[in-house]
Design a protein around this motif. Structure first.
Motif, PDB file in Angstrom:
ATOM      1  N   GLY A   1      36.474 -18.377 -17.946  1.00 37.82           N
ATOM      2  CA  GLY A   1      36.982 -17.173 -17.472  1.00 37.82           C
ATOM      3  C   GLY A   1      38.637 -17.107 -18.571  1.00 37.82           C
ATOM      4  N   LYS A   2      39.444 -18.067 -18.419  1.00 33.50           N
ATOM      5  CA  LYS A   2      40.606 -18.072 -19.029  1.00 33.50           C
ATOM      6  C   LYS A   2      41.345 -19.198 -19.130  1.00 33.50           C
ATOM      7  CE  LYS A   2      42.214 -18.600 -14.107  1.00 33.50           C
ATOM      8  NZ  LYS A   2      43.687 -17.778 -13.061  1.00 33.50           N
ATOM      9  N   GLY A   3      42.056 -19.349 -19.605  1.00 34.09           N
ATOM     10  CA  GLY A   3      42.420 -20.911 -19.635  1.00 34.09           C
ATOM     11  C   GLY A   3      43.663 -20.981 -18.670  1.00 34.09           C
ATOM     12  N   GLY A   4      43.092 -22.776 -18.544  1.00 37.79           N
ATOM     13  CA  GLY A   4      44.394 -23.310 -18.079  1.00 37.79           C
ATOM     14  C   GLY A   4      43.594 -24.042 -16.417  1.00 37.79           C
ATOM     15  N   VAL A   5      42.313 -23.635 -16.322  1.00 42.21           N
ATOM     16  CA  VAL A   5      41.288 -24.541 -15.583  1.00 42.21           C
ATOM     17  C   VAL A   5      40.465 -25.257 -15.689  1.00 42.21           C
ATOM     18  CG1 VAL A   5      40.826 -22.007 -15.375  1.00 42.21           C
ATOM     19  CG2 VAL A   5      39.547 -23.273 -16.427  1.00 42.21           C
ATOM     20  N   GLY A   6      41.085 -25.815 -17.135  1.00 39.63           N
ATOM     21  CA  GLY A   6      40.577 -27.870 -16.652  1.00 39.63           C
ATOM     22  C   GLY A   6      39.639 -27.682 -17.735  1.00 39.63           C
TER      23      GLY A   6
ATOM     24  N   ILE B   1      35.861 -31.316  -8.288  1.00 46.90           N
ATOM     25  CA  ILE B   1      36.442 -32.148  -8.998  1.00 46.90           C
ATOM     26  C   ILE B   1      37.376 -32.226  -8.165  1.00 46.90           C
ATOM     27  CG2 ILE B   1      37.673 -33.224 -11.220  1.00 46.90           C
ATOM     28  CD1 ILE B   1      34.462 -33.131 -11.162  1.00 46.90           C
ATOM     29  N   PRO B   2      38.147 -33.291  -7.714  1.00 45.57           N
ATOM     30  CA  PRO B   2      39.065 -32.968  -7.139  1.00 45.57           C
ATOM     31  C   PRO B   2      40.874 -32.910  -8.372  1.00 45.57           C
ATOM     32  CG  PRO B   2      37.506 -35.641  -6.757  1.00 45.57           C
ATOM     33  CD  PRO B   2      37.112 -34.319  -7.477  1.00 45.57           C
ATOM     34  N   ASP B   3      41.427 -32.701  -7.108  1.00 43.51           N
ATOM     35  CA  ASP B   3      42.689 -32.947  -7.649  1.00 43.51           C
ATOM     36  C   ASP B   3      43.857 -33.994  -7.549  1.00 43.51           C
ATOM     37  OD1 ASP B   3      45.497 -32.237  -8.974  1.00 43.51           O
ATOM     38  OD2 ASP B   3      45.918 -30.932  -7.181  1.00 43.51           O
TER      39      ASP B   3
ATOM     40  N   VAL C   1      31.894 -25.218 -11.338  1.00 41.17           N
ATOM     41  CA  VAL C   1      33.093 -26.695 -11.486  1.00 41.17           C
ATOM     42  C   VAL C   1      34.135 -26.433 -10.635  1.00 41.17           C
ATOM     43  CG1 VAL C   1      34.148 -28.451 -12.192  1.00 41.17           C
ATOM     44  CG2 VAL C   1      31.699 -28.061 -13.659  1.00 41.17           C
ATOM     45  N   LEU C   2      34.283 -26.363  -9.968  1.00 43.56           N
ATOM     46  CA  LEU C   2      35.485 -25.947  -9.181  1.00 43.56           C
ATOM     47  C   LEU C   2      36.218 -27.255  -9.407  1.00 43.56           C
ATOM     48  CD1 LEU C   2      35.017 -24.068  -5.530  1.00 43.56           C
ATOM     49  CD2 LEU C   2      35.856 -23.108  -7.588  1.00 43.56           C
ATOM     50  N   ASN C   3      37.403 -26.847 -11.008  1.00 44.39           N
ATOM     51  CA  ASN C   3      38.466 -28.142 -10.611  1.00 44.39           C
ATOM     52  C   ASN C   3      39.877 -28.284  -9.996  1.00 44.39           C
ATOM     53  OD1 ASN C   3      38.606 -30.013 -12.491  1.00 44.39           O
ATOM     54  ND2 ASN C   3      40.257 -28.805 -13.983  1.00 44.39           N
ATOM     55  N   ARG C   4      40.096 -29.179 -10.014  1.00 37.93           N
ATOM     56  CA  ARG C   4      41.582 -29.696  -9.145  1.00 37.93           C
ATOM     57  C   ARG C   4      41.191 -29.158  -7.824  1.00 37.93           C
ATOM     58  NH1 ARG C   4      45.578 -31.482 -12.847  1.00 37.93           N
ATOM     59  NH2 ARG C   4      46.555 -31.145 -10.825  1.00 37.93           N
ATOM     60  N   ALA C   5      39.971 -29.111  -6.847  1.00 36.14           N
ATOM     61  CA  ALA C   5      39.708 -28.705  -5.812  1.00 36.14           C
ATOM     62  C   ALA C   5      40.623 -29.412  -4.836  1.00 36.14           C
ATOM     63  CB  ALA C   5      38.275 -28.358  -5.535  1.00 36.14           C
ATOM     64  N   GLY C   6      41.355 -28.694  -4.588  1.00 42.08           N
ATOM     65  CA  GLY C   6      41.677 -29.350  -2.457  1.00 42.08           C
ATOM     66  C   GLY C   6      40.822 -29.488  -1.334  1.00 42.08           C
ATOM     67  N   ALA C   7      41.560 -30.300  -0.313  1.00 44.76           N
ATOM     68  CA  ALA C   7      40.079 -30.556   0.162  1.00 44.76           C
ATOM     69  C   ALA C   7      39.605 -29.541   0.516  1.00 44.76           C
ATOM     70  CB  ALA C   7      41.489 -31.210   1.802  1.00 44.76           C
ATOM     71  N   SER C   8      39.857 -28.319   0.852  1.00 46.05           N
ATOM     72  CA  SER C   8      38.647 -27.557   1.591  1.00 46.05           C
ATOM     73  C   SER C   8      38.615 -26.131   0.617  1.00 46.05           C
ATOM     74  CB  SER C   8      39.349 -26.425   2.696  1.00 46.05           C
ATOM     75  OG  SER C   8      39.191 -27.554   3.847  1.00 46.05           O
TER      76      SER C   8
END
Length: 220
Positions: free
Chosen positions: A8-13, A179-181, A155-162
């Motif tokens: 939906g937007k830029g910068g999400v990977g 995809i983990p950070d 795909v949730l990119n640069r995802a943290g621990a939770s």
């Protein structure tokens, strides 16, 4: 198979996901962001040239790196000369020759963002792992439905621990991957290479391979 990577937007990977998936399925990564190209530049004609009728699609595929690329030009003049409506035929020509294609789509809801979805057999929706990104993801899902483009995964990119995988899955009704950070992702991106070419045994490289196994040609 043609797989579109959208958001939906830029910068999400999106570009990171597209490049790594293309490497994992041994396909061609196509940079379809005509105004803000982000995949590595090639050594010859590019997608601007193809869409302006100055080159054939197969001429513009660069096979010199770890991922076969159909790069996009980076000039305003090139973008203005390109006919976006020729994209569907250009990508189809690449698929016929190479078998599998991953399209890095433009961000947002413009007509340029919709055209790659028309060309695709399926798509991935890349989002940031936070609540602020959810409305953009919902709008992108709506656009994909209008264009009859099946979203295989979020795909949730640069995802943290939770990461909020459950909340996103419930809101969109689509399975969610993460995809983990990790620093190795930044290192790979800065070199213009996929993670598996920089750190093949890393957990992030394994995650991209697992994602490819689900959404790639062998998983469909």
């Amino acid at each position: 198979m043609i797989l579109a990577v959208t958001g939906g937007k830029g910068g999400v990977g999106k570009t990171t996901v597209a490049l790594n998936l293309a490497h994992a399925i041994d396909g061609v990564a196509v940079d379809a962001d005509l105004g803000m190209a982000d995949l590595p530049e090639g050594r010859g004609p590019d997608l601007h040239d193809v869409l302006a009728g100055r080159a054939a699609p197969l001429e513009a595929v660069d096979e010199s790196g770890p991922v076969d690329l159909l790069p996009c030009g980076r000039t305003l003049a090139g973008a203005r000369a390109a006919d976006p409506t020729a994209l569907v035929d250009a990508v189809a020509a690449v698929e016929r020759r190479y078998g599998d294609v991953v399209i890095d789509c433009p961000a947002g809801m413009s007509a340029d963002a919709g055209l790659p979805l028309l060309a695709a057999d399926a798509c991935l929706l890349v989002a940031a792992p936070d609540a602020f990104a959810l409305p953009d993801a919902i709008r992108t899902r709506a656009l994909a439905r209008v264009l009859d483009a099946a979203i295989e995964r979020v795909v949730l990119n640069r995802a943290g621990a939770s990461p909020p995988t459950g909340r996103v899955r419930d809101a969109l009704g689509i399975p969610v991957e993460t995809i983990p950070d990790a620093a190795v992702v930044d290192r790979a991106r800065q070199s213009g290479r996929p993670v598996a070419a920089v750190a093949p045994d890393s957990p992030v490289a394994d995650r991209f391979r697992s994602l490819a196994a689900v959404v790639g040609p062998d998983g469909r």
